[in-house]
Design an enzyme around this catalytic site. Structure first.
Site, PDB file in Angstrom:
ATOM      1  N   ALA A 163       0.821  -1.220   0.000  1.00 62.50           N
ATOM      2  CA  ALA A 163       0.000   0.000   0.000  1.00 62.50           C
ATOM      3  C   ALA A 163       0.851   1.265   0.000  1.00 62.50           C
ATOM      4  O   ALA A 163       0.323   2.369  -0.157  1.00 62.50           O
ATOM      5  CB  ALA A 163      -0.934   0.000   1.204  1.00 62.50           C
ATOM      6  N   ASP A 164       2.159   1.115   0.148  1.00 61.64           N
ATOM      7  CA  ASP A 164       3.036   2.282   0.209  1.00 61.64           C
ATOM      8  C   ASP A 164       3.173   2.936  -1.165  1.00 61.64           C
ATOM      9  O   ASP A 164       3.569   2.280  -2.141  1.00 61.64           O
ATOM     10  CB  ASP A 164       4.416   1.862   0.727  1.00 61.64           C
ATOM     11  CG  ASP A 164       5.344   3.043   0.931  1.00 61.64           C
ATOM     12  OD1 ASP A 164       5.313   3.625   2.023  1.00 61.64           O
ATOM     13  OD2 ASP A 164       6.085   3.389  -0.015  1.00 61.64           O
ATOM     14  N   ILE A 165       2.876   4.230  -1.241  1.00 58.99           N
ATOM     15  CA  ILE A 165       2.892   4.936  -2.526  1.00 58.99           C
ATOM     16  C   ILE A 165       4.301   4.998  -3.104  1.00 58.99           C
ATOM     17  O   ILE A 165       4.501   4.847  -4.314  1.00 58.99           O
ATOM     18  CB  ILE A 165       2.305   6.348  -2.357  1.00 58.99           C
ATOM     19  CG1 ILE A 165       0.822   6.256  -2.004  1.00 58.99           C
ATOM     20  CG2 ILE A 165       2.493   7.173  -3.633  1.00 58.99           C
ATOM     21  CD1 ILE A 165       0.179   7.591  -1.665  1.00 58.99           C
ATOM     22  N   LEU A 192       6.701   2.859  -2.743  1.00 60.21           N
ATOM     23  CA  LEU A 192       7.026   1.538  -3.280  1.00 60.21           C
ATOM     24  C   LEU A 192       6.322   1.319  -4.615  1.00 60.21           C
ATOM     25  O   LEU A 192       6.915   0.807  -5.574  1.00 60.21           O
ATOM     26  CB  LEU A 192       6.605   0.469  -2.268  1.00 60.21           C
ATOM     27  CG  LEU A 192       7.167  -0.941  -2.450  1.00 60.21           C
ATOM     28  CD1 LEU A 192       8.679  -0.921  -2.535  1.00 60.21           C
ATOM     29  CD2 LEU A 192       6.684  -1.835  -1.315  1.00 60.21           C
ATOM     30  N   TRP A 239      12.771   2.006  -2.487  1.00 56.75           N
ATOM     31  CA  TRP A 239      12.610   3.388  -2.011  1.00 56.75           C
ATOM     32  C   TRP A 239      13.849   4.210  -2.346  1.00 56.75           C
ATOM     33  O   TRP A 239      13.748   5.355  -2.803  1.00 56.75           O
ATOM     34  CB  TRP A 239      12.377   3.393  -0.494  1.00 56.75           C
ATOM     35  CG  TRP A 239      11.003   2.981  -0.066  1.00 56.75           C
ATOM     36  CD1 TRP A 239       9.818   3.305  -0.671  1.00 56.75           C
ATOM     37  CD2 TRP A 239      10.669   2.172   1.071  1.00 56.75           C
ATOM     38  NE1 TRP A 239       8.771   2.744   0.011  1.00 56.75           N
ATOM     39  CE2 TRP A 239       9.250   2.037   1.073  1.00 56.75           C
ATOM     40  CE3 TRP A 239      11.403   1.537   2.070  1.00 56.75           C
ATOM     41  CZ2 TRP A 239       8.580   1.305   2.069  1.00 56.75           C
ATOM     42  CZ3 TRP A 239      10.724   0.810   3.044  1.00 56.75           C
ATOM     43  CH2 TRP A 239       9.338   0.699   3.031  1.00 56.75           C
TER      44      TRP A 239
END
Length: 287
Positions: free
Chosen positions: A241-243, A245, A283
């Site tokens: 869910a990490d933008i 990533l 990242w």
């Protein structure tokens, strides 16, 4: 004052780690001298100085502290936070056979540095929820400098006891949202009352930790996974869910849209059992 030398297995690119840490004003870094001053959280907090004197291939460090009676405790905390017992050579060899090989070559030997205490490791991602990185860093800095304390110029996060006594309006004045202010204060109250024990939770499996933490108001899967990665140093986490990533994968695979969870799942199959390092280096690739 005491001083101790530490020699670890390479590769370990401390300079690249410092470069990333220096982006956060709460980290007191001197890249020229290759050192960082870190907060040591315990009953009587103190500051330790970690200075690199070796190379990426043959890393070695000088660690300095102020109290001889706490030297062993400080060394244990420093070794854990800087992940000195994790052989990065095995991780790099694994990724040399995957689609991430170029990223791992570019950032060769960069370690994941953990937060210096479990409480900040959980508070920080709550603060970072649903805001851009620059504002998140600024908000965290204001929180720490307003309600925390300093030793030898090194900022320390406020204790759960301090935050538990605050009102949401105290955080609202720093531009916290009402809900986020409530989340952090309520979390701190649970820790102070003993309802939540982060040290005990840290002994559980990844799945059990997430299951426990998401029961807490304001803690979702992304926040729990961040705690696992940067608080507990777990090795196989992939917060889809990490933008950031999602953007990194979009760039890596030259997609014209953000990847679906199914696509991310498929891409990541070859990255097990080191998904945390895959996430971290992805990242890094867009920072």
């Amino acid at each position: 004052m005491w001083e101790k030398n530490a020699v670890i297995d390479g590769p370990y690119h401390f300079d690249l780690a410092l470069d990333r840490l220096a982006r956060d004003p709460l980290n007191i870094v001197d890249k020229g001298k290759r050192l960082i001053r870190v907060p040591i959280y315990k009953k009587e907090p103190e500051v330790a100085v970690i200075q690199a004197v070796g190379t990426t291939e043959m890393p070695s460090f000088i660690i300095r502290g102020s109290r001889h009676q706490t030297k062993d405790q400080v060394m244990e905390k420093v070794s854990s936070a800087f992940q000195w017992n994790l052989p990065l050579v095995d991780i790099h060899q694994h990724f040399s056979k995957t689609t991430l090989y170029e990223i791992f070559e570019t950032h060769f030997g960069t370690p994941i540095i953990l937060d210096f205490s479990l409480y900040p490791a959980l508070v920080r991602p709550i603060i970072h929820q649903q805001v851009n990185m620059s504002f998140a860093i600024s908000l965290t800095e204001q929180f720490v400098k307003t309600f925390g304390f300093e030793i030898e110029g090194v900022p320390f996060f406020p204790s759960p006891e301090t935050v538990a006594q605050l009102n949401p309006e105290d955080l609202r004045s720093l531009r916290f949202s009402q809900r986020k202010a409530e989340y952090i204060i309520d979390l701190s109250k649970k820790i102070v009352s003993g309802e939540l024990n982060l040290e005990e939770i840290g002994q559980k499996s990844d799945e059990e930790v997430v299951k426990e933490l998401v029961k807490i108001r304001g803690v979702g899967p992304w926040t729990a996974q961040s705690f696992l990665l940067f608080g507990l140093g777990r090795k196989n986490l992939f917060p889809m869910a990490d933008i950031g990533l999602q953007n990194a994968i979009r760039r890596l695979y030259k997609l014209d849209r953000k990847p679906t969870y199914e696509e991310m799942e498929n891409y990541s199959k070859e990255w097990h059992p080191y998904l945390s390092y895959a996430s971290f280096y992805l990242w890094r690739s867009i920072e």
